[in-house]
Design an enzyme around this catalytic site. Structure first.
Site, PDB file in Angstrom:
ATOM      1  N   GLY A   9       0.893  -1.196  -0.047  1.00 11.55           N
ATOM      2  CA  GLY A   9      -0.085   0.153   0.110  1.00 11.55           C
ATOM      3  C   GLY A   9       0.720   1.330  -0.013  1.00 11.55           C
ATOM      4  N   GLY A  10       0.310   2.404  -0.028  1.00 11.08           N
ATOM      5  CA  GLY A  10       0.891   3.705   0.155  1.00 11.08           C
ATOM      6  C   GLY A  10       1.518   3.926   1.552  1.00 11.08           C
ATOM      7  N   GLY A  14      -1.625   1.970   6.653  1.00  6.90           N
ATOM      8  CA  GLY A  14      -1.672   0.923   7.847  1.00  6.90           C
ATOM      9  C   GLY A  14      -1.155  -0.245   7.517  1.00  6.90           C
ATOM     10  N   THR A  35      14.298  -3.761   8.512  1.00  4.66           N
ATOM     11  CA  THR A  35      15.164  -3.558   7.573  1.00  4.66           C
ATOM     12  C   THR A  35      15.876  -2.239   7.611  1.00  4.66           C
ATOM     13  OG1 THR A  35      13.783  -3.332   5.993  1.00  4.66           O
ATOM     14  CG2 THR A  35      14.328  -5.297   6.283  1.00  4.66           C
ATOM     15  N   HIS A  50       7.619   2.738  15.882  1.00  6.85           N
ATOM     16  CA  HIS A  50       7.191   1.387  15.339  1.00  6.85           C
ATOM     17  C   HIS A  50       7.742   0.672  16.530  1.00  6.85           C
ATOM     18  CE1 HIS A  50       6.313   0.897  10.827  1.00  6.85           C
ATOM     19  NE2 HIS A  50       6.349   1.968  10.934  1.00  6.85           N
ATOM     20  N   ASP A  80       9.765  -5.846   7.854  1.00 10.88           N
ATOM     21  CA  ASP A  80       9.239  -4.361   7.559  1.00 10.88           C
ATOM     22  C   ASP A  80      10.405  -3.363   7.459  1.00 10.88           C
ATOM     23  OD1 ASP A  80       7.480  -2.194   7.513  1.00 10.88           O
ATOM     24  OD2 ASP A  80       6.857  -2.404   9.498  1.00 10.88           O
TER      25      ASP A  80
END
Length: 173
Positions: A9-10, A14, A35, A50, A80
């Protein structure tokens, strides 16, 4: 047990929150492979936010390049994200970053295949950076092409593909 899920997604759609939720539904102690390379203070703050979301149930691994050096057999693994991983490979492996040559893509595919050859459940988060139109910058166009081709490769290998749009989950595959 081997399974590959791609969540795409952009920016700020989410993706990460959805992927974290999925991982926790599949395992009480998932693995989080981060990463990111910290480029500046603003990005450091994004990473910190995060990290705050994740509790002690997560096994955290920071790996900018060589995902396959980690044994995650039998685990649920959230990576991620593919975009940051490819950025690291792009700048490490290309002496002329004005174009993402096929060797970078082939290296990324080989590393992906080696990593996902393990008997584990993999959730990959990636970005659809090509949705915003064609950049006037040659470096950005080159990377966008690399990202799009790698996303296609992962999606072909994936058992499930999920598109996040404004926090809404749309199942693609």
């Amino acid at each position: 047990m081997k399974k590959i899920i791609l969540v795409t997604g952009g920016q700020r759609s989410g993706k990460s929150i959805q992927a974290e939720k999925m991982a926790l539904e599949m395992s009480p102690n998932p693995v989080y492979v981060a990463t990111a390379h910290i480029w500046d203070d603003e990005f450091r703050e994004r990473v910190r936010r995060h990290q705050e979301r994740r509790g002690p149930e997560w096994t955290n691994i920071e790996e900018e390049l060589y995902l396959s050096r980690h044994d995650v057999s039998g685990r649920v693994v959230l990576v991620d994200c593919v975009t940051l991983w490819l950025t690291n490979l792009f700048f490490k492996n290309s002496s002329d970053t004005s174009h993402a040559d096929d060797s970078i893509l082939e290296d990324a595919k080989a590393e992906f295949d080696h990593f996902t050859n393990q008997d584990a459940t993999f959730i990959f988060v990636t970005n659809e950076i090509g949705l915003g139109g064609v950049s006037e910058n040659a470096l950005q166009r080159s990377f966008t092409d690399l990202q799009g081709r790698m996303n296609q490769y992962i999606a072909q290998k994936a058992n499930e593909v999920i598109l996040m749009v404004s926090g809404i989950t749309v199942k693609i595959k």
